[in-house]
Motif scaffolding. Structure first.
Motif, mmCIF file in Angstrom:
data_model
loop_
_atom_site.group_PDB
_atom_site.id
_atom_site.type_symbol
_atom_site.label_atom_id
_atom_site.label_comp_id
_atom_site.label_asym_id
_atom_site.label_seq_id
_atom_site.Cartn_x
_atom_site.Cartn_y
_atom_site.Cartn_z
ATOM 1 N N LYS A 3 8.462 -36.810 36.352
ATOM 2 C CA LYS A 3 7.102 -37.002 35.856
ATOM 3 C C LYS A 3 6.384 -35.684 35.613
ATOM 4 O O LYS A 3 5.807 -35.472 34.542
ATOM 5 C CB LYS A 3 6.301 -37.851 36.850
ATOM 6 N N PRO A 59 -2.731 -37.990 31.241
ATOM 7 C CA PRO A 59 -2.769 -38.083 32.710
ATOM 8 C C PRO A 59 -3.910 -37.281 33.329
ATOM 9 O O PRO A 59 -4.521 -37.715 34.305
ATOM 10 C CB PRO A 59 -1.397 -37.547 33.145
ATOM 11 N N TYR A 63 -8.772 -39.252 36.038
ATOM 12 C CA TYR A 63 -9.862 -39.178 37.019
ATOM 13 C C TYR A 63 -11.206 -39.377 36.332
ATOM 14 O O TYR A 63 -12.145 -39.940 36.927
ATOM 15 C CB TYR A 63 -9.827 -37.840 37.779
ATOM 16 N N GLY A 94 -1.332 -41.494 30.779
ATOM 17 C CA GLY A 94 -1.855 -41.670 32.138
ATOM 18 C C GLY A 94 -1.228 -42.827 32.890
ATOM 19 O O GLY A 94 -1.647 -43.138 34.012
ATOM 20 N N ARG A 97 0.136 -42.208 36.570
ATOM 21 C CA ARG A 97 -0.934 -42.005 37.541
ATOM 22 C C ARG A 97 -1.727 -43.289 37.777
ATOM 23 O O ARG A 97 -2.209 -43.543 38.879
ATOM 24 C CB ARG A 97 -1.847 -40.871 37.077
ATOM 25 N N GLU A 100 0.054 -45.393 40.281
ATOM 26 C CA GLU A 100 -0.096 -44.873 41.636
ATOM 27 C C GLU A 100 -1.434 -45.265 42.249
ATOM 28 O O GLU A 100 -1.518 -45.536 43.454
ATOM 29 C CB GLU A 100 0.033 -43.348 41.636
ATOM 30 N N ARG A 101 -2.478 -45.307 41.429
ATOM 31 C CA ARG A 101 -3.834 -45.491 41.954
ATOM 32 C C ARG A 101 -4.313 -46.939 41.925
ATOM 33 O O ARG A 101 -5.248 -47.295 42.638
ATOM 34 C CB ARG A 101 -4.800 -44.589 41.181
#
Length: 277
Positions: A3, A59, A63, A94, A97, A100-101
């Motif tokens: 990744k 990615p 956020y 993205g 990620r 993962e979140r």
């Protein structure tokens, strides 16, 4: 490619400073919000029975998407589905990620999304293929109903102009046909809303298929310098009873030319802008 290595190869330098492309989130219509950035498209849809995220951008921008969702009063962890408009890294980079979140939402993307996609210079611009066997991915083909009044569509027509992009098929690079592109149709308050990521198939082709009341999405005109071609497209778009809201890959200079002809039927998506249903 692992990744981190994939991200180092794929992601453009401007993503090293994603805060410089920050954009305040805003409501487009009653239940549809823009939560992306100036260079990365992402939309949030509140269905009343869970949230839908359309596209995950680069990615490094995830956020910002999470922060924008929170600014609007929603919880990123409550996203029920994520949909990817097509298999290019600037819309789906993205994804790893996100997985993962948010540990529960299924991902809807075309069954062709992980195909070989290349830009005009021959650079791979597709998704991270290490993810294609993830058990949260749901591959679509044709027409897929996500929830009441929410449908994903793919259309079996060739693009009007592949713009130099290619795809890998049987070991050969051939002109891209964007079979991996899909569009979200929302039926609400008697209106037919269509959300498109980049409209790679051609905005005129898409309009001919759907005739929506409202279209939200990029036109992918940013590299077209032929004014006559843009004027012809604008006149054709005016033949439909549609209100257009565009940004991302349409291009500022190109938008200005379209606006001269389309007037109040064409609007640039920008912070603070809403439209009624």
């Amino acid at each position: 490619v692992e990744k981190d290595a994939w991200e180092a190869i794929m992601i453009p330098k401007r993503c090293d400073t994603p805060w410089t492309y920050y954009m305040e989130p805003f409501r487009i219509c009653q239940d549809v919000y823009f939560v992306g950035s100036y260079t990365g498209s992402a939309h949030l849809i509140d269905t009343g029975d869970g949230l839908i995220l359309l596209d995950s951008s680069y990615p490094q921008y995830l956020y910002q998407i999470i922060a924008n969702i929170q600014k609007l009063g929603f919880d990123f962890r409550n996203i029920k589905y994520i949909l990817h408009s097509h298999g290019h890294y600037d819309h789906g980079g993205g994804l790893a990620r996100f997985l993962e979140r948010n540990t529960k939402a299924p991902i809807y993307l075309s069954c062709h999304a992980f195909g070989g996609h290349y830009n005009a210079a021959g650079k791979y611009i597709g998704l991270d293929r290490n993810l294609q066997k993830n058990n949260r991915l749901i591959f679509t083909d044709g027409k897929t109903t996500i929830a009441p009044n929410l449908t994903l569509h793919q259309i079996p027509v060739p693009p009007s102009d592949p713009a130099g992009l290619t795809m890998l098929e049987n070991g050969l690079q051939i002109p891209e046909d964007f079979r991996h592109e899909q569009y979200l149709q929302i039926e609400e308050n008697g209106k037919n809303i269509l959300i498109s990521g980049c409209s790679h198939k051609g905005i005129l082709q898409i309009m001919d298929q759907f005739h929506p009341d409202i279209l939200v999405g990029g036109f992918h005109f940013m590299k077209i310098e032929d004014r006559a071609r843009l004027e012809t497209a604008a006149k054709k778009l005016l033949e439909y009873p549609t209100m257009y809201y565009t940004g991302h890959c349409t291009g500022q200079a190109q938008f200005a030319i379209l606006k001269e002809i389309m007037g109040s039927k064409l609007h640039a998506l920008s912070t603070g802008h809403t439209f009624p249903l």
